[in-house]
Design a protein around this motif. Structure first.
Motif, PDB file in Angstrom:
ATOM      1  N   LEU A  23       0.830  -1.200   0.000  1.00  0.00           N
ATOM      2  CA  LEU A  23       0.000   0.000   0.000  1.00  0.00           C
ATOM      3  C   LEU A  23       0.865   1.251   0.000  1.00  0.00           C
ATOM      4  CD1 LEU A  23      -2.736   1.437   0.215  1.00  0.00           C
ATOM      5  CD2 LEU A  23      -2.565   1.202   2.714  1.00  0.00           C
ATOM      6  N   ILE A  24       1.930   1.254   0.801  1.00  0.00           N
ATOM      7  CA  ILE A  24       2.819   2.414   0.850  1.00  0.00           C
ATOM      8  C   ILE A  24       3.510   2.614  -0.496  1.00  0.00           C
ATOM      9  CG2 ILE A  24       4.908   3.358   1.916  1.00  0.00           C
ATOM     10  CD1 ILE A  24       4.031   1.979   4.525  1.00  0.00           C
ATOM     11  N   ILE A  25       3.920   1.519  -1.129  1.00  0.00           N
ATOM     12  CA  ILE A  25       4.503   1.631  -2.475  1.00  0.00           C
ATOM     13  C   ILE A  25       3.489   2.279  -3.420  1.00  0.00           C
ATOM     14  CG2 ILE A  25       5.282   0.338  -4.503  1.00  0.00           C
ATOM     15  CD1 ILE A  25       6.552  -1.691  -2.645  1.00  0.00           C
ATOM     16  N   GLY A  26       2.248   1.798  -3.385  1.00  0.00           N
ATOM     17  CA  GLY A  26       1.217   2.337  -4.268  1.00  0.00           C
ATOM     18  C   GLY A  26       0.925   3.798  -3.996  1.00  0.00           C
ATOM     19  N   LEU A  27       0.819   4.173  -2.730  1.00  0.00           N
ATOM     20  CA  LEU A  27       0.532   5.564  -2.384  1.00  0.00           C
ATOM     21  C   LEU A  27       1.689   6.484  -2.772  1.00  0.00           C
ATOM     22  CD1 LEU A  27      -1.146   5.144   1.131  1.00  0.00           C
ATOM     23  CD2 LEU A  27      -2.270   5.725  -1.035  1.00  0.00           C
ATOM     24  N   THR A  28       2.907   5.998  -2.596  1.00  0.00           N
ATOM     25  CA  THR A  28       4.070   6.803  -2.976  1.00  0.00           C
ATOM     26  C   THR A  28       4.105   7.021  -4.486  1.00  0.00           C
ATOM     27  OG1 THR A  28       5.293   5.877  -1.103  1.00  0.00           O
ATOM     28  CG2 THR A  28       6.574   7.011  -2.789  1.00  0.00           C
ATOM     29  N   LEU A  29       3.802   5.974  -5.234  1.00  0.00           N
ATOM     30  CA  LEU A  29       3.727   6.114  -6.689  1.00  0.00           C
ATOM     31  C   LEU A  29       2.632   7.105  -7.079  1.00  0.00           C
ATOM     32  CD1 LEU A  29       4.170   2.411  -7.866  1.00  0.00           C
ATOM     33  CD2 LEU A  29       5.730   4.310  -8.330  1.00  0.00           C
ATOM     34  N   CYS A  30       1.472   6.984  -6.454  1.00  0.00           N
ATOM     35  CA  CYS A  30       0.364   7.886  -6.771  1.00  0.00           C
ATOM     36  C   CYS A  30       0.727   9.333  -6.470  1.00  0.00           C
ATOM     37  CB  CYS A  30      -0.888   7.485  -5.989  1.00  0.00           C
ATOM     38  SG  CYS A  30      -1.685   5.981  -6.591  1.00  0.00           S
ATOM     39  N   TRP A  31       1.451   9.555  -5.374  1.00  0.00           N
ATOM     40  CA  TRP A  31       1.908  10.904  -5.049  1.00  0.00           C
ATOM     41  C   TRP A  31       2.747  11.472  -6.199  1.00  0.00           C
ATOM     42  CZ3 TRP A  31       1.527  14.781  -1.444  1.00  0.00           C
ATOM     43  CH2 TRP A  31       2.535  15.753  -1.478  1.00  0.00           C
ATOM     44  N   GLY A  32       3.674  10.678  -6.697  1.00  0.00           N
ATOM     45  CA  GLY A  32       4.520  11.138  -7.795  1.00  0.00           C
ATOM     46  C   GLY A  32       3.725  11.424  -9.051  1.00  0.00           C
TER      47      GLY A  32
END
Length: 219
Positions: A23-32
Motif C-alpha cells: 500500500l505504501i509503495i502504491g501511495l508513494t507512486l500515486c503521489w509522484g
C-alpha cells in the motif's frame, strides 16, 4: 546506511505487513503521478522551454542524482521521501514539455496503456521473481546499448528508428517486473517501500514516455 535499496537483507527498522508495504509503495507512486499531473496542468510548458538548455539539463541531472542518492543511501523514510520528490519534480518538467506536443487523447491512451502494462508486469514479477532476477544484468546491458545507438543516430546520422522506442519500452517492461520482484525480496519496512516506489516510478515514467512516442508516431 551504505547498502543500496535492493541489496538490503537485514534491518533494525520495524517490519510491517506485506499488504501495508505494498500500500505504501502504491501511495508513494500515486503521489509522484499526481505531482506530475499537477505540473502538467498548471505550469506553462513555454516557461520551461524558455529556460537556458544548459541550466535546465544541469538542474535536471543534479536534482535526479541528489534524489537517487538520498533514497538509495538513507534508511529514514522522510529523507527517502524527499529524495523521491527530487526525482519526481525534474521528471515532471520533462513530461510537461513532452506531452505538450501531443493530442490529449493520445496522452490519455498512453496513460491507460502504461497503467495496464505496469499492473501486468507487477503480477508477472510476483509470479516469476526468479526469472526477472536472472534477466536484470541483460536488461542493463540492453538499455546501455540502446542509449548508445540512439545517441549515435541522433547526433551523427540525424535520424531515429522507431523500432528503438519499442525496444526501450520492452526493456522498461522488464525493469518493472524486475524491480517489483526485488522490492518484495527485501525487508518490508516503510523506508524500503518508499525506496522501491522511487525505483518503480522511474521505470514507469520511462515506459510511459516511450509508449506516448510510439502512439504519437502512429497517429
Amino acid at each position: 546506511m551504505d547498502v543500496s535499496v535492493f541489496d538490503r537483507r537485514e534491518t533494525s527498522d520495524q517490519l510491517i505487513s506485506a499488504p501495508l508495504y505494498n500500500l505504501i509503495i502504491g501511495l508513494t507512486l500515486c503521489w509522484g503521478f499526481l505531482a506530475n499531473w499537477w505540473m502538467v496542468t498548471n505550469i506553462d510548458p513555454r516557461s520551461i522551454a524558455g529556460i537556458n538548455p544548459w541550466v535546465f539539463f544541469l538542474g535536471y541531472f543534479a536534482s535526479c542524482f541528489a534524489g537517487i542518492y538520498l533514497f538509495r543511501k538513507s534508511d529514514n523514510p522522510l529523507v527517502s521521501f524527499i529524495g523521491y520528490n527530487l526525482v519526481v519534480v525534474p521528471f515532471g518538467l520533462v513530461i510537461n514539455l513532452v506531452v505538450a506536443g501531443y493530442n490529449p487523447e493520445v496522452v490519455a491512451e498512453a496513460v491507460r496503456i502504461t497503467g495496464f502494462v505496469t499492473v501486468g508486469m507487477m503480477a508477472l514479477g510476483t509470479l516469476f521473481p526468479a526469472f526477472f532476477a536472472r534477466i536484470g544484468g541483460a536488461l542493463t546491458l540492453a538499455l546501455l546499448l540502446v542509449i548508445v545507438v540512439e545517441l549515435v543516430e541522433i547526433f551523427i546520422f540525424k535520424m531515429h528508428h522507431g523500432i528503438l522506442d519499442w525496444i526501450v519500452a520492452l526493456i522498461f517492461c522488464g525493469y518493472i517486473g524486475y524491480d517489483w520482484g526485488r522490492a518484495n525480496a527485501i525487508p518490508k519496512t516503510v523506508d524500503n517501500a518508499i525506496d522501491s516506489a522511487a525505483a518503480l516510478y522511474i521505470d514507469i515514467i520511462n515506459l510511459f514516455l516511450r509508449i506516448l512516442r510510439i502512439l504519437g508516431r502512429n497517429r
